[in-house]
Design an enzyme around this catalytic site. Structure first.
Site, short mmCIF file in Angstrom:
data_model
loop_
_atom_site.label_atom_id
_atom_site.label_comp_id
_atom_site.label_asym_id
_atom_site.label_seq_id
_atom_site.Cartn_x
_atom_site.Cartn_y
_atom_site.Cartn_z
N ARG A 103 13.06 3.32 -1.15
CA ARG A 103 11.68 3.32 -1.64
C ARG A 103 11.65 3.77 -3.10
NH1 ARG A 103 8.37 7.06 1.85
NH2 ARG A 103 6.68 6.28 0.56
N ILE A 163 5.17 -2.84 -7.91
CA ILE A 163 4.38 -1.61 -8.08
C ILE A 163 5.02 -0.51 -7.24
CG2 ILE A 163 2.09 -0.56 -7.84
CD1 ILE A 163 0.95 -3.49 -7.88
N ARG A 164 5.62 0.47 -7.89
CA ARG A 164 6.39 1.49 -7.16
C ARG A 164 7.18 0.85 -6.02
NH1 ARG A 164 1.56 3.18 -8.05
NH2 ARG A 164 0.88 2.91 -5.90
N CYS A 174 5.96 -5.40 -0.02
CA CYS A 174 6.11 -4.04 -0.55
C CYS A 174 6.07 -3.00 0.58
CB CYS A 174 5.06 -3.80 -1.63
SG CYS A 174 5.58 -2.57 -2.81
N GLU A 195 0.72 -11.58 -3.32
CA GLU A 195 -0.74 -11.78 -3.23
C GLU A 195 -1.44 -11.49 -4.56
OE1 GLU A 195 1.01 -9.45 -1.88
OE2 GLU A 195 0.09 -7.52 -2.23
N GLY A 243 0.86 -1.18 0.00
CA GLY A 243 0.00 0.00 0.00
C GLY A 243 0.89 1.22 0.00
N GLU A 244 0.74 2.05 0.98
CA GLU A 244 1.58 3.24 1.10
C GLU A 244 2.15 3.25 2.52
OE1 GLU A 244 2.71 5.39 -1.15
OE2 GLU A 244 3.79 6.18 0.60
N SER A 245 3.47 3.08 2.59
CA SER A 245 4.08 2.87 3.91
C SER A 245 3.96 4.08 4.84
CB SER A 245 5.54 2.46 3.75
OG SER A 245 6.26 3.45 3.06
N HIS A 304 4.55 -8.05 -4.92
CA HIS A 304 3.24 -8.37 -4.34
C HIS A 304 2.87 -9.83 -4.60
CE1 HIS A 304 1.70 -4.29 -3.33
NE2 HIS A 304 2.61 -3.92 -4.20
N1 GLN Z 1 5.92 3.06 -2.90
C1 GLN Z 1 5.15 2.59 -1.78
C2 GLN Z 1 5.78 3.03 -0.46
O1 GLN Z 1 6.84 3.54 -0.46
C3 GLN Z 1 5.07 1.08 -1.78
C4 GLN Z 1 4.25 0.64 -2.95
C5 GLN Z 1 3.53 -0.64 -2.75
O2 GLN Z 1 3.32 -1.14 -1.64
N2 GLN Z 1 3.07 -1.17 -3.84
O3 GLN Z 1 5.19 2.86 0.57
#
Ligand code: GLN
Length: 211
Positions: free
Chosen positions: A121, A149-150, A89, A187, A56-58, A185
């Site tokens: 990151r 993903i990113r 991630c 999952e 997600g977004e840390s 990921h």
């Molecule tokens: N770029 C996100 C972060 O730094 C991580 C991306 C992801 O979990 N797919 O939190």
């Protein structure tokens, strides 16, 4: 492996449902009795046998951990007792000791410090923002469909950390005792091998700890 396992997915933000599905399927494929639930309250976290911290977004996840009453404390307690944890991630970032962002540099964010690794990151750059590649993972086998993903990468590891996988010279999966971290990921790949590896460690831990 016949003890009933209760697996929690940290239910704050990110791909919670996907992890519940992947872990549930992995349990079924292993003929392992168990249940996977979303957890976000301390009393739920204290009951589980293993925890998945999703992607997600840390920074957002860290913020939510910090502001929810008792949550950080219960996570510290389960880390202390050695509960198996898998972070995918953003989940791996939250578990790390140190992180910086390739684009914006250092950014203050809550880290649990459980994995002795330093994270970069958004490590694969903008044009390479999100991609898929088959990767080899030690302990699992070859041709795992890695969905990035990113994604972060691991730029340094402490002496206790085992490197499970590299892609493009970068470390993308690690394990330190009962804690697994992946840049990608698992999952989302439709391949439950990573979740199975994690569930095996939960079953072992539960047996050893009479939990
Ligand atoms: N770029 C996100 C972060 O730094 C991580 C991306 C992801 O979990 N797919 O939190």
């Amino acid at each position: 492996m016949n003890d009933q396992l209760l697996i929690g997915v940290l239910g704050l933000q990110g791909d919670i449902e996907e992890n519940i599905k992947a872990a549930t399927n992995a349990l079924a494929e292993m003929n392992q009795i168990g249940k996977v639930i979303s957890v976000r309250y301390p009393e739920e976290i204290m009951k589980i046998d293993g925890l998945i911290i999703p992607g997600g977004e840390s920074t957002v996840m860290g913020l939510l951990i910090a502001i929810k009453t008792g949550l950080l404390d219960s996570l510290s307690q389960v880390l202390q007792k050695g509960l198996p944890i898998m972070g995918t991630c953003a989940g791996m970032i939250v578990l790390a000791k140190k992180s910086y962002d390739r684009v914006v540099g250092n950014k203050k964010q809550l880290l649990l410090g459980a994995l002795d690794i330093e994270i970069e990151r958004n490590s694969f750059g903008r044009q390479f923002d999100s991609f898929e590649s088959n990767i080899d993972i030690s302990g699992i086998g070859n041709d795992f469909r890695g969905i990035f993903i990113r994604a972060p990468s691991v730029i340094s590891v402490g002496p206790q950390v085992q490197i499970l996988s590299k892609f493009d010279e970068k470390i993308v999966a690690v394990q330190q005792e009962n804690i697994i971290g992946t840049s990608f990921h698992p999952e989302l790949s439709g391949d439950n091998r990573m979740h199975k590896l994690f569930i095996e460690s939960i079953a072992k831990w539960k047996k050893a700890n009479n939990h």
